[in-house]
Scaffold this active site. Structure first.
Site, short mmCIF file in Angstrom:
data_model
loop_
_atom_site.label_atom_id
_atom_site.label_comp_id
_atom_site.label_asym_id
_atom_site.label_seq_id
_atom_site.Cartn_x
_atom_site.Cartn_y
_atom_site.Cartn_z
N SER A 7 -42.52 -29.55 107.09
CA SER A 7 -42.21 -30.92 107.48
C SER A 7 -43.47 -31.60 108.03
O SER A 7 -43.74 -32.77 107.74
CB SER A 7 -41.10 -30.90 108.54
OG SER A 7 -41.02 -32.13 109.17
N TRP B 212 -45.63 -32.41 105.14
CA TRP B 212 -45.08 -33.55 104.40
C TRP B 212 -45.57 -34.86 105.02
O TRP B 212 -45.86 -35.82 104.31
CB TRP B 212 -43.53 -33.50 104.46
CG TRP B 212 -42.87 -34.66 103.76
CD1 TRP B 212 -42.51 -34.71 102.44
CD2 TRP B 212 -42.47 -35.91 104.33
NE1 TRP B 212 -41.93 -35.92 102.15
CE2 TRP B 212 -41.90 -36.69 103.30
CE3 TRP B 212 -42.55 -36.46 105.59
CZ2 TRP B 212 -41.39 -37.97 103.50
CZ3 TRP B 212 -42.06 -37.74 105.81
CH2 TRP B 212 -41.48 -38.48 104.77
N HIS B 213 -45.70 -34.87 106.33
CA HIS B 213 -46.12 -36.10 107.00
C HIS B 213 -47.58 -36.44 106.76
O HIS B 213 -47.96 -37.60 106.83
CB HIS B 213 -45.85 -36.02 108.51
CG HIS B 213 -44.42 -36.25 108.86
ND1 HIS B 213 -43.51 -35.23 108.86
CD2 HIS B 213 -43.74 -37.37 109.17
CE1 HIS B 213 -42.32 -35.73 109.19
NE2 HIS B 213 -42.44 -37.03 109.38
N GLY B 214 -48.39 -35.45 106.53
CA GLY B 214 -49.79 -35.77 106.30
C GLY B 214 -50.60 -34.55 105.98
O GLY B 214 -50.28 -33.43 106.40
N PHE C 64 -47.28 -41.83 104.45
CA PHE C 64 -46.66 -40.54 104.13
C PHE C 64 -46.04 -40.60 102.75
O PHE C 64 -45.26 -39.85 102.35
CB PHE C 64 -45.63 -40.15 105.19
CG PHE C 64 -46.21 -40.21 106.59
CD1 PHE C 64 -47.49 -39.77 106.83
CD2 PHE C 64 -45.48 -40.73 107.63
CE1 PHE C 64 -48.04 -39.85 108.09
CE2 PHE C 64 -46.01 -40.80 108.91
CZ PHE C 64 -47.29 -40.36 109.13
#
Lengths: 314, 474
Positions: B324, B327-329, B474
């Site tokens: 997770s 996924w954000h960066g 994102f």
């Protein structure tokens, strides 16, 4: 379903009507408020912008950005002129933080609509004609629908949109600064009072590669023409900083050449070693109280010398 | 075209009337929305339209195959062709995401690992919204494969599912089982839903422009010059960022949800007062709910969820949260951010055990302390999320503990705090069930005036120029 459509339309119409009413009221109240605010000069950037654009009628005006605010002491200029001419000249520093050539030109236009000052000092810097002015229009938005000169300024810089017809939109962000101005008494220049000293001198010579902006050239030329047309003695001054100015830059050369051609005094203190002292500056660009005092006295000596050579002060 | 810009509002108003007055069946409704979606996305970057189109077509195509071949038939390498089609479709979406978003991150990390010299990043553009629409596409493929939904043969509806414009840039991430069926029926004009959608949109704009962007100006000023600020200011800034990111992302989600409702489409709710959470577990059930749901359905449960040994269950949680974060960066700071949340969840689940689900939602000293603790952990983790390097994070944390001083105050902070108070007041009313309902008052005058005042407030105090959504990247 048809009822639903009508209901939505009616809701939109009522909401728009309320918003238009508020917008008109705001415009009316805003204008009244600013007129009231102009009865005496007050502290704060917004009040200063308002007073400079709409009310100031000085004999001597200083135009420029934060360096103008910090470097020129109106009291010293006033006293110096008094000692010399025995006449009570009103001196007002119209410098506004984060402003550039565009403000100087349109600020002068606004001023000349109301009065004809004897002297105008325009504080410039090496990249004066190469700086992009597009980031600094927020402060002028409240005057988009009030002051024709400002409207022209915003138009020439493509800042007039459909939304700027709205008073609410025009007052965005500035309203709080304008509102707070009511509680700030007229006062002295807080920047000039600063006695903070910079801790170290890092003298830098920054090579300037900024190209000239055609619109800025137009505005600089127009500013000089306007002053000459109204017989205002314009002094273009580069005040000291801890950064050496690049005298080979396009902008610097243009300013110097234009002033020489138009017979406008160009006084450059930016590379004067005399001012490279830590105790004259609060940061690398802005002088403190001691620096401003020294510089303003020197400037007045040079202005007097200039007058002695050329004309008598009218 | 930003979702709160004047251009967008005008365009949406025109679309709204064409949609409801001229589109008489689901096909014309979907076709108009698809066209609008592609135009909207094309305004951002027309080159990336092809990628969006390809992702949507492949997901739709996989669905068609699952419909045609409902049960496992031919086998290849001990797997059915259905399995392989799902694998290929999911791999395509993930491949697109990994290539565009993580190539430079992986290559630079490998370069560092092997002590290489300066790494020159490849010039790969990052298509806006890529993390959102690829996840929506995967949701469709997997749900069709698992027969949770009937694959659609309607190509316009299939493409629209991935591309619906209000949600394409920053979510909510679509859940196929909830979203697709809405495109398969004609939407009826529902005044109540439209009214609600409009109010949510306006409140979303307020959250974004008056709270998030105002706080953002302060946060950027401080975090852009960490060396010159003391610990007190940095501590305050970390809390300010915690509130900024909530207002930014929840504001966008509300705008998207509101626009959806005005067109008769119900998007998934994405936030539910997350900062009133009493545990990190509860926080994740209220923060970015569409992403949490996605990770739960398509990663956590397939890994075995909590129906495995304790050790494996801890690994599952950590995998979910580390991914997770990624996924954000594409940076280690994001991975650490995910790790902090994972560790915190594991610890609290070990401490609370099954009691975690039975913590009552009432006002008590214990609950206030729980909320404060959760808020502190979340705020601490956001420091990693916001700053671009570990060194900066350590400087900030060290200054917070060692370098006290006066708070740095800017005029914009005053406006941010006024707006924040309004937001906190409304959220508190919602949390504690107060009956103050200005926008839904039974008195028409109160309703109209409260909405009008909110719009006036936005026009006067919002940051109307140059805003950008944090979650776009994102």
């Amino acid at each position: 379903m048809k009822n639903g459509y009508i209901k939505v339309l009616v809701n939109v119409a009522i909401l728009l009507a309320i918003l238009v009413a508020m917008d008109v009221t705001m415009g009316w109240a805003g204008e009244k408020y600013m007129r009231w605010l102009n009865k005496k000069p007050r502290n704060g950037d917004a009040a200063l912008v308002n007073y400079s654009l709409n009310a100031a009628v000085p004999d001597v005006a200083i135009l420029g950005s934060s360096t103008a605010i910090c470097h020129y002491d109106p009291d010293i200029i006033h006293d110096s002129l008094w000692a010399w001419q025995k006449k009570d000249y009103s001196v007002f520093n119209m410098g506004i933080s984060n402003q550039r050539l565009t403000y100087d030109y349109y600020g002068l236009k606004c001023l000349l609509d109301r009065t004809t000052p004897s002297i105008v000092i325009a504080d410039v810097w090496a990249t004066y004609i190469g700086n992009d002015p597009s980031l600094s229009f927020y402060a002028f938005m409240p005057y988009a629908n009030i002051n024709p000169n400002i409207k022209e300024m915003l138009k020439s810089h493509n800042q007039l949109t459909f939304m700027t017809k709205s008073n609410l939109y025009c007052f965005n962000t500035e309203i709080i600064k304008l509102a707070l101005s009511a509680f700030k008494s007229s006062g002295e220049n807080v920047y000039l009072k600063s006695k903070v000293e910079i801790k170290e001198v890092i003298k830098q010579t920054e090579k300037d590669t900024t190209s000239l902006l055609p619109l800025s050239i137009e505005e600089f030329d127009a500013m000089i023409a306007l002053a000459k047309d109204r017989d205002v003695k314009l002094f273009v001054v580069m005040s000291p900083t801890l950064r050496s100015s690049d005298t080979t830059s396009l902008s610097y050369r243009y300013i110097k050449e234009k002033c020489a051609t138009e017979n406008v005094p160009f006084l450059d203190y930016s590379n004067d070693e005399k001012y490279y002292q830590t105790h004259y500056f609060r940061d690398r660009t802005h002088m403190n109280y001691y620096g401003a005092e020294l510089f303003t006295k020197d400037l007045m000596k040079d202005i007097k010398k200039h007058y002695a050579m050329r004309i008598k002060l009218g | 075209m930003i979702i709160y810009s004047f251009k967008y509002i005008i365009a949406f108003f025109v679309l709204f009337w064409i949609y409801w007055l001229l589109c008489k069946n689901k096909h014309t409704q979907n076709a108009l929305l698809l066209l609008a979606s592609y135009l909207f996305y094309g305004f951002w970057d027309w080159r990336c339209l092809l990628l969006l189109f390809a992702t949507s077509v492949i997901a739709y195509g996989a669905g068609l195959y699952f419909k045609k071949v409902p049960i496992a038939d031919k086998m290849f390498l001990r797997k059915s062709t259905r399995w392989w089609v799902r694998f290929a479709a999911v791999a395509f979406s993930l491949g697109v995401l990994i290539y565009f978003k993580y190539t430079n991150f992986f290559l630079s990390s490998i370069n560092k690992l092997f002590g290489g010299g300066d790494y020159h990043p490849l010039s790969i553009i990052l298509p806006v919204g890529i993390s959102f629409y690829t996840f929506s596409a995967i949701s469709y493929v997997v749900d069709c494969y698992q027969k949770k939904i009937e694959p659609t043969t309607d190509i316009i509806a299939g493409l629209l599912y991935t591309s619906f414009f209000p949600a394409i840039l920053s979510g909510p991430i679509h859940k196929a089982t909830e979203q697709l069926p809405q495109y398969l029926v004609k939407r009826e004009f529902d005044y109540g839903l439209i009214n609600k959608g409009f109010k949510e949109y306006v409140w979303g704009v307020f959250m974004k422009l008056c709270v998030a962007d105002r706080l953002g100006m302060y946060v950027d000023a401080v975090y852009g010059n960490i060396a010159n600020h003391n610990g007190t200011t940095l501590l305050f800034t970390s809390v300010a960022y915690t509130l900024q990111i909530y207002a930014d992302f929840a504001g966008y989600s509300l705008m998207a949800i509101g626009c959806g409702k005005m067109l008769g489409i119900r998007l998934q709710n994405n936030f539910n007062l997350p900062y009133f959470s009493k545990t990190i577990t509860e926080f994740w059930s209220k923060w970015h709910m569409s992403l949490t749901g996605w990770f739960k359905n398509y990663l956590y449960i397939p890994l075995g969820g909590n129906r495995v040994s304790k050790g494996r269950w801890i690994v599952n949680i950590m995998v979910v949260f580390l991914l997770s974060g990624l996924w954000h960066g594409a940076a280690f700071t994001f991975i650490i951010w995910g790790g902090i949340h994972g560790v915190a969840q594991v610890i609290e689940k070990l401490v609370y055990g099954k009691r975690i689900k039975t913590i009552e939602n009432k006002f008590s000293v214990a609950n206030v302390l729980r909320v404060l603790l959760t808020f502190s952990i979340v705020s601490f983790a956001w420091i990693f999320f916001r700053l671009s390097s570990i060194n900066e994070v350590f400087t900030v944390i060290s200054k917070i503990f060692n370098n006290r001083g006066h708070l740095f105050v800017e005029p914009t902070l005053f406006m941010a705090i006024c707006s924040l108070l309004l937001l906190v007041l409304k959220d508190s009313f919602d949390q504690f069930g107060a009956k103050v309902r200005l926008f839904d008052s039974k008195y028409a005058v109160v309703r109209y005036l409260s909405i009008a005042m909110l719009i006036v407030y936005i026009l006067l105090f919002g940051v109307l120029e140059g805003g950008q959504f944090i979650y776009f990247q994102f």
